[in-house]
Design a protein around this motif. Sequence first.
Motif, PDB file in Angstrom:
ATOM      1  N   PRO A  59     -46.419 -75.191  48.302  1.00 26.77           N
ATOM      2  CA  PRO A  59     -45.265 -75.291  49.009  1.00 26.77           C
ATOM      3  C   PRO A  59     -44.828 -76.378  49.800  1.00 26.77           C
ATOM      4  N   ILE A  60     -43.546 -76.595  50.010  1.00 26.39           N
ATOM      5  CA  ILE A  60     -43.139 -77.830  50.848  1.00 26.39           C
ATOM      6  C   ILE A  60     -43.240 -77.508  52.082  1.00 26.39           C
ATOM      7  N   SER A  61     -42.925 -76.141  52.664  1.00 28.78           N
ATOM      8  CA  SER A  61     -42.711 -76.051  54.096  1.00 28.78           C
ATOM      9  C   SER A  61     -43.016 -74.462  54.328  1.00 28.78           C
ATOM     10  N   GLU A  62     -44.370 -74.317  54.065  1.00 24.88           N
ATOM     11  CA  GLU A  62     -45.029 -72.838  54.409  1.00 24.88           C
ATOM     12  C   GLU A  62     -44.703 -72.441  55.899  1.00 24.88           C
ATOM     13  N   PRO A  63     -44.221 -71.403  56.460  1.00 14.17           N
ATOM     14  CA  PRO A  63     -43.781 -71.016  57.466  1.00 14.17           C
ATOM     15  C   PRO A  63     -44.933 -71.003  58.519  1.00 14.17           C
ATOM     16  N   SER A  64     -46.183 -70.780  58.179  1.00 11.61           N
ATOM     17  CA  SER A  64     -47.117 -70.628  59.156  1.00 11.61           C
ATOM     18  C   SER A  64     -47.480 -72.210  59.465  1.00 11.61           C
ATOM     19  N   TRP A  65     -47.241 -73.114  58.373  1.00 12.21           N
ATOM     20  CA  TRP A  65     -47.570 -74.389  58.549  1.00 12.21           C
ATOM     21  C   TRP A  65     -46.522 -75.037  59.403  1.00 12.21           C
ATOM     22  N   VAL A  66     -45.182 -74.703  59.271  1.00 14.04           N
ATOM     23  CA  VAL A  66     -44.055 -75.133  60.052  1.00 14.04           C
ATOM     24  C   VAL A  66     -44.537 -74.787  61.319  1.00 14.04           C
ATOM     25  N   ALA A  67     -44.591 -73.632  61.548  1.00 17.94           N
ATOM     26  CA  ALA A  67     -44.563 -73.135  62.921  1.00 17.94           C
ATOM     27  C   ALA A  67     -45.724 -73.897  63.778  1.00 17.94           C
ATOM     28  N   ARG A  68     -46.994 -73.757  63.292  1.00 22.28           N
ATOM     29  CA  ARG A  68     -48.219 -74.464  63.855  1.00 22.28           C
ATOM     30  C   ARG A  68     -47.805 -76.044  64.253  1.00 22.28           C
ATOM     31  N   SER A  69     -47.140 -76.667  63.329  1.00 21.06           N
ATOM     32  CA  SER A  69     -46.838 -77.989  63.406  1.00 21.06           C
ATOM     33  C   SER A  69     -45.841 -78.253  64.396  1.00 21.06           C
ATOM     34  N   LEU A  70     -44.812 -77.357  64.476  1.00 22.04           N
ATOM     35  CA  LEU A  70     -43.955 -77.432  65.336  1.00 22.04           C
ATOM     36  C   LEU A  70     -44.292 -77.042  66.818  1.00 22.04           C
ATOM     37  N   ALA A  71     -45.069 -76.147  66.840  1.00 21.68           N
ATOM     38  CA  ALA A  71     -45.598 -75.694  68.306  1.00 21.68           C
ATOM     39  C   ALA A  71     -46.471 -77.138  68.799  1.00 21.68           C
ATOM     40  N   ALA A  72     -47.137 -77.652  67.945  1.00 19.33           N
ATOM     41  CA  ALA A  72     -48.041 -78.875  68.534  1.00 19.33           C
ATOM     42  C   ALA A  72     -46.905 -79.887  69.034  1.00 19.33           C
ATOM     43  N   ARG A  73     -45.569 -80.038  68.419  1.00 25.17           N
ATOM     44  CA  ARG A  73     -44.971 -81.350  68.506  1.00 25.17           C
ATOM     45  C   ARG A  73     -44.054 -80.790  69.765  1.00 25.17           C
ATOM     46  N   ILE A  74     -43.795 -79.659  69.973  1.00 28.76           N
ATOM     47  CA  ILE A  74     -43.236 -78.995  71.231  1.00 28.76           C
ATOM     48  C   ILE A  74     -44.095 -79.262  72.463  1.00 28.76           C
ATOM     49  N   ALA A  75     -45.094 -78.847  72.427  1.00 27.21           N
ATOM     50  CA  ALA A  75     -46.232 -79.019  73.295  1.00 27.21           C
ATOM     51  C   ALA A  75     -46.343 -80.585  73.633  1.00 27.21           C
ATOM     52  N   GLU A  76     -46.395 -81.438  72.865  1.00 24.88           N
ATOM     53  CA  GLU A  76     -46.485 -82.896  73.019  1.00 24.88           C
ATOM     54  C   GLU A  76     -45.163 -83.195  73.802  1.00 24.88           C
ATOM     55  N   ALA A  77     -44.012 -82.691  73.507  1.00 23.18           N
ATOM     56  CA  ALA A  77     -42.897 -83.020  74.215  1.00 23.18           C
ATOM     57  C   ALA A  77     -42.537 -82.665  75.583  1.00 23.18           C
ATOM     58  N   ARG A 151     -35.055 -69.199  62.034  1.00 26.77           N
ATOM     59  CA  ARG A 151     -35.370 -68.269  62.901  1.00 26.77           C
ATOM     60  C   ARG A 151     -36.659 -68.598  63.742  1.00 26.77           C
ATOM     61  N   ASP A 152     -37.503 -68.911  62.785  1.00 27.76           N
ATOM     62  CA  ASP A 152     -38.983 -68.970  63.699  1.00 27.76           C
ATOM     63  C   ASP A 152     -38.998 -70.269  64.461  1.00 27.76           C
ATOM     64  N   ALA A 153     -38.089 -71.212  64.262  1.00 26.71           N
ATOM     65  CA  ALA A 153     -37.906 -72.590  65.090  1.00 26.71           C
ATOM     66  C   ALA A 153     -37.028 -72.392  66.472  1.00 26.71           C
ATOM     67  N   GLN A 154     -36.084 -71.243  66.250  1.00 31.01           N
ATOM     68  CA  GLN A 154     -35.371 -70.840  67.519  1.00 31.01           C
ATOM     69  C   GLN A 154     -36.126 -69.953  68.289  1.00 31.01           C
ATOM     70  N   ARG A 155     -37.024 -69.052  67.685  1.00 28.02           N
ATOM     71  CA  ARG A 155     -38.022 -68.418  68.598  1.00 28.02           C
ATOM     72  C   ARG A 155     -38.900 -69.158  69.354  1.00 28.02           C
ATOM     73  N   GLN A 156     -38.908 -70.345  68.938  1.00 26.37           N
ATOM     74  CA  GLN A 156     -39.808 -71.459  69.659  1.00 26.37           C
ATOM     75  C   GLN A 156     -38.995 -72.311  70.725  1.00 26.37           C
ATOM     76  N   GLY A 157     -37.666 -71.936  70.763  1.00 33.04           N
ATOM     77  CA  GLY A 157     -36.733 -72.781  71.674  1.00 33.04           C
ATOM     78  C   GLY A 157     -35.904 -73.659  71.071  1.00 33.04           C
ATOM     79  N   VAL A 158     -36.311 -74.238  69.736  1.00 33.25           N
ATOM     80  CA  VAL A 158     -35.247 -75.236  69.318  1.00 33.25           C
ATOM     81  C   VAL A 158     -33.859 -74.679  68.905  1.00 33.25           C
ATOM     82  N   ARG A 159     -32.966 -75.678  68.968  1.00 32.49           N
ATOM     83  CA  ARG A 159     -31.613 -75.536  68.877  1.00 32.49           C
ATOM     84  C   ARG A 159     -30.824 -76.446  68.117  1.00 32.49           C
ATOM     85  N   ARG A 160     -31.681 -77.433  67.675  1.00 34.81           N
ATOM     86  CA  ARG A 160     -31.066 -78.314  66.809  1.00 34.81           C
ATOM     87  C   ARG A 160     -31.870 -78.539  65.433  1.00 34.81           C
ATOM     88  N   PHE A 161     -31.137 -78.712  64.247  1.00 33.67           N
ATOM     89  CA  PHE A 161     -31.705 -78.754  63.187  1.00 33.67           C
ATOM     90  C   PHE A 161     -31.144 -80.021  62.344  1.00 33.67           C
TER      91      PHE A 161
END
Length: 179
Positions: A59-77, A151-161
């Motif tokens: 897969p190019i963007s499997e949902p659990s990989w995306v969620a974990r990767s995004l959560a790590a970047r949000i935490a860094e930010a 939807r998963d990214a929005q649940r993590q608080g992201v609003r820009r795509f």
Amino acid sequence: QLAVARAIRDSARARGVRLLAIAIPAVNASYPVRPLLGVADYVLVMLYDQHWLTSGPGPISEPSWVARSLAARIAEAGGPDRIVVGLPLYGYRWRRGAATEIVSFEAATRIAAETGAPLSRDESSFTLRARRSPEWDMWVTDAQLLRRLMRDAQRQGVRRFAFWRLGQEDPAAWSAMDR
């Protein structure tokens, strides 16, 4: 990277550019979010190419990989406010004995129909896949996957795509983006 980012920022600002985003890979410690946000207004996290042109199929963007990767970047930010989520609109077809090819949703649908290898949803990655073993293995993003990733990214608080490879999308993806 920071010196280059500062030079780009300074040049852009001198030309009247008000907002600057720096695109970074989903997972790569060489691109630290917090220092980059000291230079740019936003960090665009490229949440695609979990499997890429020269990797094995998948897969190019499997949902659990995306969620974990995004959560790590949000935490860094220090929060999601200055994060832009980059999502894919394309697919890949890994071919035995030939280079991997980038495929649009339309091309993937056509290839599947012409070869009798139907596109079906891979349950573990929620990604459309068709395979004609041992000749090729194809994975492609569709509107359902895109909706789920957004939807998963929005649940993590992201609003820009942002979306990579416009023109290759499932036509139904526009309804997912229109929110």
